[in-house]
Design a protein around this motif. Structure first.
Motif, PDB file in Angstrom:
ATOM      1  N   ARG A   1     171.549  17.206 -12.665  1.00  0.00           N
ATOM      2  CA  ARG A   1     170.464  18.177 -12.651  1.00  0.00           C
ATOM      3  C   ARG A   1     169.738  18.102 -13.984  1.00  0.00           C
ATOM      4  O   ARG A   1     170.374  17.992 -15.036  1.00  0.00           O
ATOM      5  CB  ARG A   1     171.034  19.583 -12.466  1.00  0.00           C
ATOM      6  N   ALA A   2     168.412  18.156 -13.936  1.00  0.00           N
ATOM      7  CA  ALA A   2     167.608  18.130 -15.159  1.00  0.00           C
ATOM      8  C   ALA A   2     166.374  19.000 -14.967  1.00  0.00           C
ATOM      9  O   ALA A   2     165.969  19.292 -13.839  1.00  0.00           O
ATOM     10  CB  ALA A   2     167.192  16.700 -15.499  1.00  0.00           C
ATOM     11  N   ASP A   3     165.788  19.398 -16.091  1.00  0.00           N
ATOM     12  CA  ASP A   3     164.548  20.163 -16.113  1.00  0.00           C
ATOM     13  C   ASP A   3     163.539  19.417 -16.970  1.00  0.00           C
ATOM     14  O   ASP A   3     163.917  18.583 -17.813  1.00  0.00           O
ATOM     15  CB  ASP A   3     164.781  21.555 -16.716  1.00  0.00           C
ATOM     16  N   SER A   4     162.275  19.731 -16.802  1.00  0.00           N
ATOM     17  CA  SER A   4     161.245  19.145 -17.660  1.00  0.00           C
ATOM     18  C   SER A   4     161.591  19.447 -19.110  1.00  0.00           C
ATOM     19  O   SER A   4     161.981  20.564 -19.443  1.00  0.00           O
ATOM     20  CB  SER A   4     159.869  19.718 -17.320  1.00  0.00           C
ATOM     21  N   GLY A   5     161.471  18.438 -19.962  1.00  0.00           N
ATOM     22  CA  GLY A   5     161.781  18.590 -21.372  1.00  0.00           C
ATOM     23  C   GLY A   5     163.172  18.115 -21.748  1.00  0.00           C
ATOM     24  O   GLY A   5     163.443  17.871 -22.921  1.00  0.00           O
ATOM     25  N   ASP A   6     164.077  17.989 -20.778  1.00  0.00           N
ATOM     26  CA  ASP A   6     165.411  17.465 -21.066  1.00  0.00           C
ATOM     27  C   ASP A   6     165.310  15.988 -21.427  1.00  0.00           C
ATOM     28  O   ASP A   6     164.323  15.317 -21.115  1.00  0.00           O
ATOM     29  CB  ASP A   6     166.330  17.610 -19.855  1.00  0.00           C
TER      30      ASP A   6
ATOM     31  N   GLU B   1     158.657  15.305 -15.397  1.00  0.00           N
ATOM     32  CA  GLU B   1     158.490  16.020 -14.129  1.00  0.00           C
ATOM     33  C   GLU B   1     159.736  15.793 -13.257  1.00  0.00           C
ATOM     34  O   GLU B   1     160.255  14.697 -13.191  1.00  0.00           O
ATOM     35  CB  GLU B   1     157.254  15.485 -13.402  1.00  0.00           C
ATOM     36  N   VAL B   2     160.183  16.868 -12.628  1.00  0.00           N
ATOM     37  CA  VAL B   2     161.299  16.785 -11.684  1.00  0.00           C
ATOM     38  C   VAL B   2     160.696  16.665 -10.293  1.00  0.00           C
ATOM     39  O   VAL B   2     159.953  17.543  -9.855  1.00  0.00           O
ATOM     40  CB  VAL B   2     162.206  18.026 -11.785  1.00  0.00           C
ATOM     41  N   LEU B   3     161.006  15.582  -9.592  1.00  0.00           N
ATOM     42  CA  LEU B   3     160.417  15.331  -8.279  1.00  0.00           C
ATOM     43  C   LEU B   3     161.333  15.744  -7.129  1.00  0.00           C
ATOM     44  O   LEU B   3     160.889  15.860  -5.992  1.00  0.00           O
ATOM     45  CB  LEU B   3     160.050  13.853  -8.148  1.00  0.00           C
ATOM     46  N   GLY B   4     162.620  15.959  -7.421  1.00  0.00           N
ATOM     47  CA  GLY B   4     163.571  16.385  -6.401  1.00  0.00           C
ATOM     48  C   GLY B   4     163.655  17.907  -6.324  1.00  0.00           C
ATOM     49  O   GLY B   4     163.029  18.630  -7.097  1.00  0.00           O
ATOM     50  N   ARG B   5     164.472  18.383  -5.412  1.00  0.00           N
ATOM     51  CA  ARG B   5     164.665  19.828  -5.245  1.00  0.00           C
ATOM     52  C   ARG B   5     165.699  20.357  -6.231  1.00  0.00           C
ATOM     53  O   ARG B   5     166.720  19.710  -6.471  1.00  0.00           O
ATOM     54  CB  ARG B   5     165.161  20.130  -3.839  1.00  0.00           C
ATOM     55  N   ASP B   6     165.434  21.531  -6.757  1.00  0.00           N
ATOM     56  CA  ASP B   6     166.391  22.248  -7.608  1.00  0.00           C
ATOM     57  C   ASP B   6     166.939  21.400  -8.750  1.00  0.00           C
ATOM     58  O   ASP B   6     168.135  21.437  -9.049  1.00  0.00           O
ATOM     59  CB  ASP B   6     167.550  22.791  -6.763  1.00  0.00           C
ATOM     60  N   GLY B   7     166.086  20.606  -9.382  1.00  0.00           N
ATOM     61  CA  GLY B   7     166.486  19.813 -10.536  1.00  0.00           C
ATOM     62  C   GLY B   7     167.137  18.484 -10.225  1.00  0.00           C
ATOM     63  O   GLY B   7     167.609  17.788 -11.119  1.00  0.00           O
ATOM     64  N   ALA B   8     167.172  18.121  -8.950  1.00  0.00           N
ATOM     65  CA  ALA B   8     167.797  16.858  -8.543  1.00  0.00           C
ATOM     66  C   ALA B   8     166.826  15.685  -8.714  1.00  0.00           C
ATOM     67  O   ALA B   8     165.618  15.882  -8.771  1.00  0.00           O
ATOM     68  CB  ALA B   8     168.252  16.949  -7.089  1.00  0.00           C
ATOM     69  N   PRO B   9     167.354  14.452  -8.790  1.00  0.00           N
ATOM     70  CA  PRO B   9     166.491  13.273  -8.877  1.00  0.00           C
ATOM     71  C   PRO B   9     165.625  13.126  -7.639  1.00  0.00           C
ATOM     72  O   PRO B   9     165.968  13.697  -6.609  1.00  0.00           O
ATOM     73  CB  PRO B   9     167.483  12.113  -8.966  1.00  0.00           C
TER      74      PRO B   9
ATOM     75  N   PRO C   1     175.252   6.179 -12.827  1.00  0.00           N
ATOM     76  CA  PRO C   1     176.394   6.746 -13.547  1.00  0.00           C
ATOM     77  C   PRO C   1     176.404   6.455 -15.049  1.00  0.00           C
ATOM     78  O   PRO C   1     177.164   7.076 -15.787  1.00  0.00           O
ATOM     79  CB  PRO C   1     177.603   6.104 -12.864  1.00  0.00           C
ATOM     80  N   ASP C   2     175.551   5.531 -15.505  1.00  0.00           N
ATOM     81  CA  ASP C   2     175.488   5.224 -16.933  1.00  0.00           C
ATOM     82  C   ASP C   2     174.480   6.096 -17.674  1.00  0.00           C
ATOM     83  O   ASP C   2     174.181   5.859 -18.833  1.00  0.00           O
ATOM     84  CB  ASP C   2     175.170   3.741 -17.142  1.00  0.00           C
ATOM     85  N   THR C   3     173.974   7.139 -17.015  1.00  0.00           N
ATOM     86  CA  THR C   3     172.972   8.027 -17.603  1.00  0.00           C
ATOM     87  C   THR C   3     173.514   9.450 -17.696  1.00  0.00           C
ATOM     88  O   THR C   3     174.162   9.936 -16.775  1.00  0.00           O
ATOM     89  CB  THR C   3     171.692   8.031 -16.743  1.00  0.00           C
ATOM     90  N   THR C   4     173.244  10.094 -18.832  1.00  0.00           N
ATOM     91  CA  THR C   4     173.602  11.489 -19.014  1.00  0.00           C
ATOM     92  C   THR C   4     172.348  12.285 -19.344  1.00  0.00           C
ATOM     93  O   THR C   4     171.357  11.724 -19.819  1.00  0.00           O
ATOM     94  CB  THR C   4     174.627  11.679 -20.149  1.00  0.00           C
ATOM     95  N   VAL C   5     172.405  13.596 -19.110  1.00  0.00           N
ATOM     96  CA  VAL C   5     171.286  14.481 -19.402  1.00  0.00           C
ATOM     97  C   VAL C   5     171.675  15.366 -20.581  1.00  0.00           C
ATOM     98  O   VAL C   5     172.773  15.931 -20.611  1.00  0.00           O
ATOM     99  CB  VAL C   5     170.937  15.371 -18.190  1.00  0.00           C
ATOM    100  N   ARG C   6     170.781  15.469 -21.527  1.00  0.00           N
ATOM    101  CA  ARG C   6     170.958  16.394 -22.658  1.00  0.00           C
ATOM    102  C   ARG C   6     169.909  17.481 -22.490  1.00  0.00           C
ATOM    103  O   ARG C   6     168.716  17.223 -22.588  1.00  0.00           O
ATOM    104  CB  ARG C   6     170.788  15.657 -23.971  1.00  0.00           C
ATOM    105  N   HIS C   7     170.395  18.672 -22.216  1.00  0.00           N
ATOM    106  CA  HIS C   7     169.519  19.797 -21.937  1.00  0.00           C
ATOM    107  C   HIS C   7     169.000  20.412 -23.233  1.00  0.00           C
ATOM    108  O   HIS C   7     169.676  20.399 -24.254  1.00  0.00           O
ATOM    109  CB  HIS C   7     170.254  20.858 -21.130  1.00  0.00           C
TER     110      HIS C   7
END
Length: 64
Positions: A2-7, A27-35, A53-59
């Motif tokens: 899950r990600a938000d704009s700006g993450d 921009e988040v193109l999926g629903r509720d923060g999903a890809p 799986p090699d990607t992480t999100v930093r909020h």
């Protein structure tokens, strides 16, 4: 994932010496923060990604 704009999305290098790649979620193109996500990298290039799986999100805002 899950990600938000700006993450920040960090895609880790796959081989020794291959640096991590960092991109900002524009921009988040999926629903509720999903890809998928529209991201902008350090060079200013934009693309649409569905991270693996090699990607992480930093909020939140960048440290420092």
């Amino acid at each position: 994932m899950r990600a938000d704009s700006g993450d920040r999305m960090v895609t880790h290098g796959r081989t020794v010496g291959d640096p991590d790649r960092v991109a900002r979620v524009v921009e988040v193109l999926g629903r509720d923060g999903a890809p998928p996500y529209r991201v902008r990298d350090e060079r200013g290039h934009e693309t649409v990604v569905s991270p693996g799986p090699d990607t992480t999100v930093r909020h939140g805002p960048p440290a420092g």
